[in-house]
Scaffold this motif. Structure first.
Motif, PDB file in Angstrom:
ATOM      1  N   ARG A  92       0.859  -1.186   0.000  1.00  0.00           N
ATOM      2  CA  ARG A  92       0.000   0.000   0.000  1.00  0.00           C
ATOM      3  C   ARG A  92       0.893   1.233   0.000  1.00  0.00           C
ATOM      4  O   ARG A  92       2.054   1.181   0.414  1.00  0.00           O
ATOM      5  CB  ARG A  92      -0.936   0.005   1.209  1.00  0.00           C
TER       6      ARG A  92
ATOM      7  N   ARG B 117       0.037   5.936  -6.924  1.00  0.00           N
ATOM      8  CA  ARG B 117      -1.389   5.991  -6.605  1.00  0.00           C
ATOM      9  C   ARG B 117      -2.199   5.242  -7.674  1.00  0.00           C
ATOM     10  O   ARG B 117      -3.151   4.533  -7.361  1.00  0.00           O
ATOM     11  CB  ARG B 117      -1.866   7.443  -6.533  1.00  0.00           C
TER      12      ARG B 117
ATOM     13  N   GLU C 201      -1.791   1.493  -7.132  1.00  0.00           N
ATOM     14  CA  GLU C 201      -2.578   1.072  -5.975  1.00  0.00           C
ATOM     15  C   GLU C 201      -4.070   1.066  -6.313  1.00  0.00           C
ATOM     16  O   GLU C 201      -4.801   0.148  -5.945  1.00  0.00           O
ATOM     17  CB  GLU C 201      -2.313   2.012  -4.793  1.00  0.00           C
ATOM     18  N   ARG C 202      -4.494   2.103  -7.067  1.00  0.00           N
ATOM     19  CA  ARG C 202      -5.898   2.197  -7.457  1.00  0.00           C
ATOM     20  C   ARG C 202      -6.304   0.993  -8.313  1.00  0.00           C
ATOM     21  O   ARG C 202      -7.387   0.436  -8.148  1.00  0.00           O
ATOM     22  CB  ARG C 202      -6.109   3.502  -8.229  1.00  0.00           C
TER      23      ARG C 202
ATOM     24  N   LYS D 173      -6.822  -1.946  -6.042  1.00  0.00           N
ATOM     25  CA  LYS D 173      -8.065  -1.788  -5.264  1.00  0.00           C
ATOM     26  C   LYS D 173      -9.282  -2.135  -6.115  1.00  0.00           C
ATOM     27  O   LYS D 173     -10.205  -2.815  -5.667  1.00  0.00           O
ATOM     28  CB  LYS D 173      -8.189  -0.349  -4.771  1.00  0.00           C
TER      29      LYS D 173
ATOM     30  N   TRP E  69      -6.164  -6.154  -0.805  1.00  0.00           N
ATOM     31  CA  TRP E  69      -7.372  -5.361  -1.035  1.00  0.00           C
ATOM     32  C   TRP E  69      -8.592  -6.248  -1.282  1.00  0.00           C
ATOM     33  O   TRP E  69      -9.595  -5.774  -1.807  1.00  0.00           O
ATOM     34  CB  TRP E  69      -7.171  -4.425  -2.239  1.00  0.00           C
TER      35      TRP E  69
ATOM     36  N   TYR F  28     -11.680  -4.777   0.010  1.00  0.00           N
ATOM     37  CA  TYR F  28     -11.731  -3.318  -0.147  1.00  0.00           C
ATOM     38  C   TYR F  28     -13.095  -2.850  -0.665  1.00  0.00           C
ATOM     39  O   TYR F  28     -13.662  -3.440  -1.578  1.00  0.00           O
ATOM     40  CB  TYR F  28     -10.633  -2.865  -1.114  1.00  0.00           C
TER      41      TYR F  28
ATOM     42  N   ASP G 266      -4.160   3.263   7.001  1.00  0.00           N
ATOM     43  CA  ASP G 266      -5.213   2.434   6.402  1.00  0.00           C
ATOM     44  C   ASP G 266      -6.509   3.218   6.173  1.00  0.00           C
ATOM     45  O   ASP G 266      -7.524   2.642   5.778  1.00  0.00           O
ATOM     46  CB  ASP G 266      -5.494   1.217   7.291  1.00  0.00           C
TER      47      ASP G 266
ATOM     48  N   ASP H 184      -8.653   5.277   4.035  1.00  0.00           N
ATOM     49  CA  ASP H 184      -8.725   5.548   2.600  1.00  0.00           C
ATOM     50  C   ASP H 184      -9.633   6.731   2.289  1.00  0.00           C
ATOM     51  O   ASP H 184      -9.777   7.113   1.130  1.00  0.00           O
ATOM     52  CB  ASP H 184      -9.238   4.284   1.901  1.00  0.00           C
TER      53      ASP H 184
END
Length: 887
Positions: A271, A288, A291-292, A295, A302, A305, A445, A447
């Motif tokens: 993360r 980012r 990571e997106r 997710k 995730w 998530y 953590d 978000d």
């Protein structure tokens, strides 16, 4: 590889997780041992250096085997579980024998004491060793074969200086050990520095060490470690050492096949972490985005998530809206295309606030956050000027749930937090970069944060570095704003000043109802309550001593109309008077619109009788009449009162001849003329003398006046003297159309010939002296030449002379009058008819018939004598239009 250079660790193909690993020790040979650090907690153990040629042997095997497919045979397995055998490069035992290759290069010796004569493989090893000795290879050469490997932790006093000295340039390295997915040990080349590097911008699940020394892996820790190991362990890479906060070296590992930092994120093994994201040189947005992606696919860490805006439709996540109000410095009320209003909070920022002891200060004082919290006013003003009335793009980042009140903390309702942009500019980022807001720090953590959080952090860092706003070391700006709302005594003292000022600038701070507002006057730095003049607006519901007063119909619509038009906008106000409660009454203008008139035009207000004495009365009445005819809104149930037919008295009244002396100052091309009353002539002369004396004593600065349409000013006429004037049109600074209010003439002048009117000589002290009139009973010829003849005749006779004037009836733009020469008492208009210069305008009113008859008889005489316009007979019969006349 292990510390012994005769040991190789192999792994099978991964199937649903990290595969088991197996260590194979090469039979019958011995290579030098790699250096070992003394075990922690065991004082008897000591550091051991690399044995000669151990590093070269390890490097030989590393380059030959890492990442390659091998085949091995196990010959012996001892009680401790250690396995000895042969390793071959490739799929079977026909490949290169690794033990033989090491011996051939002189990087290992053969254990001859255990060799059996009948074993051909062992015999070959001895042959290869003999050949290496003969060729003086490796350890059989004259070189020492030692390398000095230095651990930065123990050999470099200041690691930060060491990292800075590398200037974030890629350096060659070998990954020696993988502690977890995002922490590795690397050997920097060519100087053989051993460093522990944490990958910038990310964190993988780790292995937690328990009190008894055992390690407990967090979910996906082993998988993340294997992911990094299988790609990087003992590989040749390049490392960018990016920063060294608190003795922790942060860096990025570059490999020809990709960037491990981004790969770990993309595969859901890591993360993003804010504290190290800022130093990541490859661009935080890439991290980012990776990571997106993980997710959205709900991979690995995730898997459970849920996006902060998962329960919102796309149209609720992203939309365009119009900003109607700025609330404090981090929120705004917007109007959606549907007409609905919504409050939006800017994501991840905190407006200026009072800390610690300041909160408890001045408890007795009426605390006004907007003016009393440092930089709150500047922040609000920045947003107001940038956004109010504009369309913005809103991207909802998260919905913050409502919180109940706790000890010392108030309750908060549910908040919609979003990124708001206008013209591509992120408003929150702009606010933070000016030091007018700070960025909220979150748990790792958490978000629920801005989708542009990294840009906000970078903007805050810039603001801190440049000492902007809240981060400035200068004294905080103080806003001493006097609130004179309802303070009758203060308002009384302030009233004459506002009356003399004419039009004053203001900002609408609050709308109480359609016609009641709170204004901030920037020049006077005060707050006032302002009531709109000339109208009667429906009352809103309010608490009264006898209970709640019920709202009148359309009161809410009127309030909404006023809010949409003027709330938090810059306006101009003309204060006329004040009521008993200390509220100012007057006219409010926004971009050329009079708010009182606008409310009446939209059928949300009625005209009040007090408007009769104002310049806006005619406009208000005609607007009201139009709405009344349409039976719109407040006029929906209006019924016209039947006209009683008995009213014939007005027709029977006689003409009143009440001639008064006037001085004719100007005659226009349309045969209208301006006069001054002889009675007040002395006051005008006195005012002009005093004004000119004051101007001579303190001449205005040339060019300092900025002309605006509708403003009263003073203008320098061709005779070099100053006169009162009104600006009618501004074409350019060199072409300003002015009307001289005391004389009736007009001129186009340069703004350098204009100046602000001294308050003591405004129209409040003495009203404009020039009054416009038209001739009664006269129809002016449309033909230009004929009309010019009339004007010439009139100018000769009455211009700049004293005459007698009587008002006969009202007209569309001005009263219609008869005018007599002061000495002979002859009617000037009748004389024009007699000379055949004009026609008669026949009026139907009974009380005027005697005059009309006299005028018509004179017209017939002029016609018979064929004077001037009648020289070709009565042109009005058939060809009037052709000649430009109409009856």
């Amino acid at each position: 590889m292990t510390s012994s250079c005769c040991a190789i660790i192999v792994r099978g193909q991964p199937r649903g997780g990290p595969p088991p690993e197996r260590q194979i020790n090469l039979s019958n040979i011995r290579a030098g041992a790699m250096a070992r650090r003394a075990a922690q907690g065991q004082p008897d153990t000591k550091d051991t250096p690399d044995e000669p040629w151990a590093f070269q042997a390890r490097e030989f095997l590393r380059k030959k085997l890492i990442g390659k497919e091998v085949c091995f045979t196990v010959e012996i397995k001892i009680a401790s579980g250690r396995e000895y055998g042969m390793v071959y490069l490739g799929k079977d035992t026909t490949g290169e024998n690794i033990a033989e290759s090491l011996v051939t290069e002189g990087l290992a010796t053969v254990r001859r004491e255990g060799i059996r004569g009948n074993n051909p493989e062992q015999a070959r090893l001895c042959e290869h060793e003999d050949q290496a000795k003969a060729s003086k290879k490796g350890m059989w050469s004259e070189g020492s074969g030692t390398h000095t490997i230095r651990d930065i932790k123990y050999t470099i006093e200041n690691p930060r200086n060491f990292v800075d000295s590398l200037h974030q340039k890629p350096i060659n390295a070998i990954i020696e050990h993988v502690r977890d997915g995002s922490v590795v040990r690397a050997l920097l080349l060519p100087d053989y520095y051993l460093v522990t590097v944490m990958l910038s911008g990310i964190k993988c699940p780790t292995f937690k060490r328990e009190a008894d020394g055992t390690e407990t892996p967090e979910p996906f820790a082993a998988e993340a470690k294997f992911f990094t190991e299988s790609r990087l362990l003992q590989r040749d890479v390049q490392i960018i050492l990016e920063s060294c906060p608190n003795q922790i070296i942060l860096g990025t590992i570059l490999h020809p096949n990709g960037n491990i930092t981004e790969l770990l994120l993309k595969e859901g093994f890591a993360r993003c972490v804010d504290w190290s994201m800022a130093v990541y040189t490859q661009g935080a947005e890439k991290l980012r985005a990776a990571e997106r992606s993980a997710k959205e696919r709900k991979v690995r860490i995730w898997k459970d998530y849920v996006a902060p805006t998962a329960n919102l439709d796309q149209k609720d996540r992203q939309f365009v809206a119009k900003v109607m109000q700025v609330v404090n410095a981090d929120a705004m009320v917007v109007k959606l295309n549907s007409g609905e209003y919504k409050t939006i909070h800017l994501s991840s920022i905190r407006p200026p606030r009072i800390e610690g002891e300041e909160k408890n200060k001045d408890k007795d004082k009426r605390f006004r956050p907007l003016y009393d919290i440092p930089y709150m006013f500047e922040a609000r003003e920045f947003l107001r000027k940038k956004l109010i009335g504009k369309k913005v793009n809103v991207t909802v980042d998260y919905i913050r749930a409502a919180t109940s009140a706790g000890e010392g903390t108030p309750a908060f309702p549910e908040r919609t937090c979003a990124t708001v942009t206008i013209g591509g500019i992120n408003i929150a980022e702009a606010l933070v970069s000016k030091g007018l807001a700070t960025v909220i720090r979150y748990r790792q953590d958490d978000d629920q944060r801005s989708s542009h959080y990294d840009e906000l952090l970078a903007a805050e860092a810039r603001a801190i570095k440049n000492g902007k706003g809240l981060h400035s070391k200068k004294e905080v700006p103080i806003h001493r704003v006097a609130d004179i709302s309802g303070e009758t005594q203060k308002a009384k003292q302030f009233l004459p000043f506002l009356q003399r000022a004419g039009r004053s600038e203001a900002v609408v701070e609050y709308v109480f109802s359609g016609s009641r507002l709170k204004l901030y006057m920037p020049k006077e730095t005060c707050l006032i309550t302002f009531l709109l003049a000339g109208i009667e607006c429906p009352r809103s519901s309010r608490n009264m001593p006898g209970g709640m007063q019920v709202a009148e119909p359309f009161s809410d619509e009127a309030m909404l109309f006023t809010k949409e038009l003027v709330l938090q906008r810059e306006v101009e106000v003309e204060v006329e008077s004040m009521d008993k409660a200390g509220n100012f009454i007057g006219w409010l203008h926004i971009e050329g619109v009079n708010l009182s008139v606008a409310l009446v035009e939209n059928a949300l207000s009625k005209v009040h009788f007090t408007a009769e004495r104002s310049a806006y009365y005619k406009t208000l009445v005609s607007a009201e009449e139009a709405c009344r005819q349409r039976k719109e809104k407040i006029w929906a149930n209006y019924e016209e009162k039947p006209v009683e037919e008995v009213v014939h008295l007005s027709e029977e009244k006689e003409r009143v001849a009440n001639y008064r002396p006037v001085y004719v100052t100007e005659i226009t091309d349309t045969l209208h003329f301006y006069t001054q009353d002889v009675e007040t002539g002395g006051q005008l002369e006195s005012l002009m003398e005093t004004m000119r004396a004051e101007i001579a004593a303190q001449p205005p600065v040339e060019g300092s006046y900025s002309a605006r349409r509708g403003d009263n000013c003073i203008a320098k006429f061709a005779d070099g003297e100053w006169y009162r004037a009104r600006v009618e049109k501004v074409e350019s600074p060199a072409k300003v159309h002015v009307f001289y209010i005391d004389y009736g003439n007009r001129e186009v002048v340069s703004s350098t010939r204009l100046a602000a009117i001294p308050p003591a000589f405004s129209t409040r002290t003495l009203p404009a002296q020039a009054t416009e009139y038209a001739f009664a009973f006269i129809q002016v010829p449309q033909d230009e030449d004929a009309r010019a003849d009339v004007v010439d005749c009139i100018v000769r006779d009455i211009h700049n002379t004293q005459c007698l004037l009587n008002v006969e009836y009202s007209g569309a733009s001005c009263p219609h009058v008869t005018i007599q020469f002061a000495d002979t008492k002859e009617d000037v208009g009748l004389g024009l008819v007699k000379e055949g210069l004009v026609m008669v305008d026949v009026r139907k009113e009974k009380h005027l018939q005697k005059m009309v008859t006299e005028y018509l008889n004179s017209q017939e005489s002029a016609k018979s004598a064929r004077l001037n316009i009648w020289r070709y007979g009565d042109f009005r019969a058939d060809d009037a239009d052709e000649f430009g006349y109409s009856r």
